[in-house]
Scaffold this motif. Sequence first.
Motif, short mmCIF file in Angstrom:
data_model
loop_
_atom_site.label_atom_id
_atom_site.label_comp_id
_atom_site.label_asym_id
_atom_site.label_seq_id
_atom_site.Cartn_x
_atom_site.Cartn_y
_atom_site.Cartn_z
N UNK A 29 0.85 -1.20 0.00
CA UNK A 29 0.00 0.00 0.00
C UNK A 29 0.88 1.25 0.00
N UNK A 30 0.40 2.29 -0.70
CA UNK A 30 1.17 3.54 -0.74
C UNK A 30 0.92 4.36 0.52
N UNK A 31 1.78 5.34 0.75
CA UNK A 31 1.49 6.32 1.79
C UNK A 31 0.33 7.17 1.30
N UNK A 32 -0.82 7.09 1.92
CA UNK A 32 -1.97 7.84 1.43
C UNK A 32 -2.95 8.04 2.58
N UNK A 34 -6.09 8.94 2.08
CA UNK A 34 -7.40 8.45 1.61
C UNK A 34 -7.29 6.99 1.17
N UNK A 35 -8.40 6.24 1.21
CA UNK A 35 -8.39 4.87 0.69
C UNK A 35 -8.02 4.86 -0.79
N UNK A 36 -7.32 3.82 -1.21
CA UNK A 36 -6.87 3.72 -2.61
C UNK A 36 -7.46 2.48 -3.26
N UNK A 37 -7.60 2.52 -4.61
CA UNK A 37 -8.15 1.35 -5.32
C UNK A 37 -7.22 0.16 -5.22
N UNK A 38 -7.81 -1.02 -5.35
CA UNK A 38 -7.08 -2.28 -5.18
C UNK A 38 -6.83 -2.96 -6.52
N UNK A 39 -5.60 -3.46 -6.71
CA UNK A 39 -5.28 -4.33 -7.85
C UNK A 39 -4.83 -5.69 -7.31
N UNK A 40 -5.57 -6.74 -7.69
CA UNK A 40 -5.14 -8.10 -7.38
C UNK A 40 -4.16 -8.54 -8.46
N UNK A 41 -3.06 -9.15 -8.06
CA UNK A 41 -2.09 -9.55 -9.08
C UNK A 41 -1.58 -10.96 -8.82
N UNK A 42 -1.45 -11.72 -9.91
CA UNK A 42 -0.99 -13.12 -9.81
C UNK A 42 -0.04 -13.38 -10.96
N UNK A 43 0.89 -14.28 -10.70
CA UNK A 43 1.90 -14.62 -11.70
C UNK A 43 1.41 -15.81 -12.53
N UNK A 60 6.10 -0.96 -7.60
CA UNK A 60 5.99 0.23 -8.44
C UNK A 60 4.54 0.67 -8.57
N UNK A 61 3.63 -0.28 -8.71
CA UNK A 61 2.21 0.08 -8.82
C UNK A 61 1.70 0.66 -7.50
N UNK A 62 2.20 0.14 -6.38
CA UNK A 62 1.81 0.71 -5.08
C UNK A 62 2.33 2.15 -4.97
N UNK A 63 3.58 2.35 -5.41
CA UNK A 63 4.14 3.71 -5.37
C UNK A 63 3.32 4.66 -6.25
N UNK A 64 2.67 4.10 -7.29
CA UNK A 64 1.84 4.91 -8.18
C UNK A 64 0.43 5.13 -7.62
N UNK A 65 0.16 4.63 -6.41
CA UNK A 65 -1.10 4.99 -5.77
C UNK A 65 -2.14 3.89 -5.66
N UNK A 232 -0.06 1.24 -15.70
CA UNK A 232 -0.56 2.14 -14.65
C UNK A 232 -1.57 3.14 -15.21
N UNK A 233 -1.27 3.66 -16.40
CA UNK A 233 -2.20 4.62 -17.00
C UNK A 233 -3.53 3.95 -17.36
N UNK A 234 -3.44 2.71 -17.86
CA UNK A 234 -4.66 1.95 -18.16
C UNK A 234 -5.51 1.78 -16.89
N UNK A 235 -4.88 1.31 -15.81
CA UNK A 235 -5.64 1.15 -14.57
C UNK A 235 -6.11 2.53 -14.06
N UNK A 236 -5.28 3.53 -14.24
CA UNK A 236 -5.66 4.87 -13.81
C UNK A 236 -6.95 5.36 -14.47
N UNK A 237 -7.11 5.02 -15.76
CA UNK A 237 -8.32 5.47 -16.47
C UNK A 237 -9.57 4.82 -15.90
N UNK A 238 -9.42 3.65 -15.28
CA UNK A 238 -10.60 2.91 -14.85
C UNK A 238 -10.77 2.83 -13.34
N UNK A 239 -9.68 3.03 -12.59
CA UNK A 239 -9.78 2.86 -11.14
C UNK A 239 -9.73 4.18 -10.39
N UNK A 240 -9.28 5.26 -11.03
CA UNK A 240 -9.06 6.49 -10.26
C UNK A 240 -10.08 7.57 -10.57
#
Lengths: 240, 240
Positions: A29-32, A34-43, A60-65, A232-240
Amino acid sequence: MRFTSEHRLDDGVLEREFTLGEIPGTLWTPESAAPVPLILTAHNNGLPKGDSRLVARARLSAAAGYAVASIDARGCGDRPRSPDEERARADFRRAMQAGAPVDEVFESFIGPLVENAVPDWQTTLDALVELPEIGGPVGYSGWTALGIRLAVAEPRISVAGFFAGGYVPHAQREEARQVTVPLLLLLQWDDEGNPRQRALDLFDAFGSTEKTLHANLGGHLGTPWFEREDGDRFFGRHLK
Amino acid sequence: MRFTSEHRLDDGVLEREFTLGEIPGTLWTPESAAPVPLILTAHNNGLPKGDSRLVARARLSAAAGYAVASIDARGCGDRPRSPDEERARADFRRAMQAGAPVDEVFESFIGPLVENAVPDWQTTLDALVELPEIGGPVGYSGWTALGIRLAVAEPRISVAGFFAGGYVPHAQREEARQVTVPLLLLLQWDDEGNPRQRALDLFDAFGSTEKTLHANLGGHLGTPWFEREDGDRFFGRHLK
């Protein structure tokens, strides 16, 4: 959900290990305030959540918010496995290394892995969305086959980024048309382990009205650095 | 190079018409104290430089910090045409509208158009790089067939963004392997006028070691807005 360790990274991201019953997981989780959107990730193919490439991307994605979470679902990563599961895994590895046809062994190995992983991911999602530091829509990023299954089974997933997609079990190739969330499929054009035409056919099959394919020259590990930013920009368009 | 009109847009971009011998062109430049990199842009199949979609994209790219130039090369846009050229153009339009096989007529129409356009583009480039407001590397954006020819013929082109690519004359499909600059191919997955498999084959053929494909669901005119930003970032990585 029990946090068992925590580690603050230089960029302020908090990396916490947790357990949830038998499920081990990691939450970034980033330093924030406010609550931030969640991304589940699996390899792909159930590789461990501690894999260095997954961890690097998650940080890196956490650092991006974003809050980013990964688990070793049943049969995946470092979880204990039944003799049958061990056998299927060994057969798969042997076939891949021998360059032998892997479709059948892939099906018998990855098919059940995907099916069995979904309840653990849903349990985890239930717990994560209760955390005060997490809020807003939920995305999924990574392993294509699991992502298809989750996107179909789990209405809370509102956007998905998939990697590769050349090898996906028959059941998930079939249900790809039921995936309707906005999606980004990221493909390496010369990925030795992921037949290109199958990935293109999969992209074609998805039911989403908003879907984007990014393909880059090179093999499985050659994804260029800028694709992480594009993700990150793709997720940003839909999660932020 | 003679500037015949100028128009300052709200965002500070200066839009100037020019002539260079018989060549009519438009140059868009941002408000900038320092010289900015140049992007040459052309519309598929020699459509006029005044086409509203081309103009809209050029203005936005100029606002993002690039000098952008387009011309009506010989036989293109609103330039006078020979009776043979008019006939080839009419044949092409008729075949497209009738949904008839267009390969042969396409070849006889677009093939010479591309060949004849290149000297005009090179003359224009010679003049543009002399302008004090332009400096640094040169990119190309737009019409795939012309861009392939220019990238092969013109060493000053150091990066290229192509659109569509389903219909490209035989000569340019052949010389695609000689294109070695970093490139982005932007493709609409359901482009009625651009056979998908041909565009994918073309992407495969390019000789560049750094090449990226972006494909989005939808028809020829359905490119999503974020691809323009992605294009600016692509050029930014190579021109700035």
